[in-house]
Design a protein around this motif. Structure first.
Motif, PDB file in Angstrom:
ATOM      1  N   LEU A 374      19.511  75.529  38.288  1.00 23.39           N
ATOM      2  CA  LEU A 374      20.844  75.728  38.264  1.00 23.39           C
ATOM      3  C   LEU A 374      21.615  74.609  37.769  1.00 23.39           C
ATOM      4  O   LEU A 374      21.731  73.302  38.612  1.00 23.39           O
ATOM      5  CB  LEU A 374      21.613  76.466  39.530  1.00 23.39           C
ATOM      6  CG  LEU A 374      23.091  76.589  39.527  1.00 23.39           C
ATOM      7  CD1 LEU A 374      23.594  77.576  38.483  1.00 23.39           C
ATOM      8  CD2 LEU A 374      23.650  76.913  40.778  1.00 23.39           C
ATOM      9  N   VAL A 375      22.485  74.514  36.657  1.00 20.65           N
ATOM     10  CA  VAL A 375      22.968  73.141  36.049  1.00 20.65           C
ATOM     11  C   VAL A 375      24.247  73.541  35.508  1.00 20.65           C
ATOM     12  O   VAL A 375      24.490  74.644  34.854  1.00 20.65           O
ATOM     13  CB  VAL A 375      22.293  72.369  35.046  1.00 20.65           C
ATOM     14  CG1 VAL A 375      22.839  71.175  34.767  1.00 20.65           C
ATOM     15  CG2 VAL A 375      20.999  72.327  35.612  1.00 20.65           C
ATOM     16  N   TYR A 376      25.349  72.732  36.082  1.00 24.45           N
ATOM     17  CA  TYR A 376      26.692  72.825  35.435  1.00 24.45           C
ATOM     18  C   TYR A 376      27.153  71.607  34.470  1.00 24.45           C
ATOM     19  O   TYR A 376      26.824  70.326  34.810  1.00 24.45           O
ATOM     20  CB  TYR A 376      27.924  72.921  36.673  1.00 24.45           C
ATOM     21  CG  TYR A 376      27.551  74.151  37.333  1.00 24.45           C
ATOM     22  CD1 TYR A 376      28.146  75.449  36.750  1.00 24.45           C
ATOM     23  CD2 TYR A 376      27.196  73.976  38.492  1.00 24.45           C
ATOM     24  CE1 TYR A 376      28.177  76.534  37.616  1.00 24.45           C
ATOM     25  CE2 TYR A 376      26.859  75.498  39.349  1.00 24.45           C
ATOM     26  CZ  TYR A 376      27.402  76.371  38.524  1.00 24.45           C
ATOM     27  OH  TYR A 376      27.436  77.674  39.695  1.00 24.45           O
ATOM     28  N   ILE A 377      27.385  71.892  33.494  1.00 26.26           N
ATOM     29  CA  ILE A 377      27.892  70.664  32.439  1.00 26.26           C
ATOM     30  C   ILE A 377      29.146  70.984  31.837  1.00 26.26           C
ATOM     31  O   ILE A 377      29.589  72.102  31.455  1.00 26.26           O
ATOM     32  CB  ILE A 377      26.868  70.818  31.170  1.00 26.26           C
ATOM     33  CG1 ILE A 377      25.407  70.635  31.821  1.00 26.26           C
ATOM     34  CG2 ILE A 377      27.261  69.474  30.161  1.00 26.26           C
ATOM     35  CD1 ILE A 377      24.489  71.028  30.647  1.00 26.26           C
ATOM     36  N   ALA A 378      30.032  69.703  31.875  1.00 25.82           N
ATOM     37  CA  ALA A 378      31.302  70.122  31.483  1.00 25.82           C
ATOM     38  C   ALA A 378      31.714  68.791  30.499  1.00 25.82           C
ATOM     39  O   ALA A 378      31.217  67.709  30.644  1.00 25.82           O
ATOM     40  CB  ALA A 378      32.348  69.876  32.643  1.00 25.82           C
TER      41      ALA A 378
END
Length: 416
Positions: A374-378
């Protein structure tokens, strides 16, 4: 005309030595309009080498062997060619004389086994080797009722490259019909190999005169188009026509379409510099991988300002200004923290764009709600902030690389 290159040496079958000579020869052959259809590696066994040469002679027009021309017992290339063609070896007096002169100049003792380097295949032309003791050989022969060209070349790069350019290329130019090979490479990010092929196969299969290959790597697809024609213009026109149709189908998934095959990080830096923009990063799960990829490109400092590896929650707050209460409420791996990382690092570094990455690379640290991958990229420009949630599969290395690829592709799309 098709060619097979045979690299000889048992050391090439170990993890410790690679064949790079064939890459050089392939480039030169392609420039002559010759397609390298096969590359074979064979150990220092006479029977295996003989069989490899026979197989090559049976399926291509040009056979090149590299290595095995030295004086030792395991240098068996000449003997294997003689066995494969059913011809004799003769000892060349001129080469013997040259070997004695060379040894005397260097104050070496010439032993009997050195003289095997003077053994020449019946009907072969000797290729001079001023950079080494073993000459090469050129064969223009018949095998299975078909004309074949054979080249016996030494193994050391310092010898094989000049010998091929000085001795073989002129002979090939004089014999071969003029042909030109045009190549075009397209690269796409964050699309699977099977999905890409399902979309473009109906297009490239119509172009039977263009060879299309697909090479997949983590988050990256490389399409290589090759066409051989009697004129350079005709070959280039065919690959360019097909490339245009593929670009139209894959649209903004394509990030590079040239003969240079630029990397995604090169394209990102190119767009940043073209727009006079700068980038900074706050990396958690990628551990500096995005920065490493960008800084591997010369001149990256013009557009990439830097950033921070913010593994701990404390450093997320200290370096990127992420509020402690936000981490406590949403967790370090969350959409909100990724946004805060991007916005915070942009302000801290005074860059045009800020990039924030947080996730779980594994194998530990996962929960049922937040699994490995699970990865969040902004990405933030100070006015708008975009964020994506991804679930990457694979081990730690794969998750980290996929995350870096996704992040760089987000920057590219932001700049398009």
């Amino acid at each position: 005309m098709k060619c097979e290159i045979i690299a000889i040496g048992s050391e090439l079958l170990t993890p410790f030595r690679q064949d790079t000579n064939s890459l050089y020869l392939t480039e030169r052959l392609n420039g002559l309009g010759v397609e390298v259809a096969f590359k074979t590696i064979v150990g220092d066994r006479r029977k295996d080498l003989t069989n490899a040469i026979r197989t090559a002679l049976g399926r291509v027009d040009i056979v090149i062997t590299m290595g095995g021309l030295g004086p030792t017992e395991d240098d068996l290339t000449r003997e294997a060619w003689a066995d494969a063609l059913g011809i004799e070896l003769r000892r060349d007096a001129d080469i013997v004389g040259h070997l004695y002169v060379r040894a005397a100049e260097r104050r070496w003792q010439l032993t009997e086994n050195n003289l095997k380097q003077a053994d020449v295949l019946a009907g072969a032309q000797v290729l001079e080797n001023p950079r080494g003791s073993a000459p090469g050989q050129w064969l223009d022969t018949v095998y299975g009722a078909h004309r074949k060209l054979g080249m016996l070349l030494p193994g050391p790069p310092s010898e094989i490259k000049p010998m091929f350019d000085e001795e073989c290329v002129p002979r090939l130019r004089a014999l071969l019909p003029q042909r030109f090979i045009a190549t075009r490479t397209l690269k796409a990010a964050m699309i699977g190999e099977s999905l890409a092929d399902s979309r473009i196969a109906p297009i490239y299969t119509r172009y039977t005169d263009v060879e299309t290959t697909i090479l997949a790597h983590l988050g990256d697809i490389q399409l290589t188009l090759i066409s051989t024609k009697s004129t350079k213009e005709e070959a280039e026109a065919r690959v360019n026509e097909l490339a245009s149709l593929i670009e139209e189908e894959l649209d903004d998934l394509i990030y590079s379409s040239s003969t240079q095959a630029e990397s995604l990080e090169q394209i990102v830096l190119y767009y940043l510099e073209m727009r006079g923009a700068t980038l900074s990063v706050a990396e958690s799960c990628t551990g500096g991988l995005i920065a490493e990829r960008l800084t591997s490109i010369s001149g990256s400092s013009r557009s990439f300002l830097g950033g921070a590896v913010v593994y701990s929650n404390e450093l997320k707050t200290e370096f990127a200004g992420v509020p402690e209460e936000l981490i406590e409420e949403k967790g370090a791996v969350s959409r909100e923290v990724a946004i805060a990382l991007a916005e915070g690092i942009r302000r801290r570094c005074r860059s045009t764009y800020g990039l924030g990455v947080t996730g779980i690379a594994g194998p530990g640290g996962a929960t049922e709600e937040k699994p490995v991958g699970l990865v969040y990229i902004a990405i933030s420009d100070g006015v708008h902030t975009e964020v994506v949630e991804k679930n990457f599969s694979g081990d730690r290395e794969r998750v980290r690389f996929y995350a870096s690829q996704q992040a760089l592709d987000m920057v590219r799309r932001k700049l398009m």
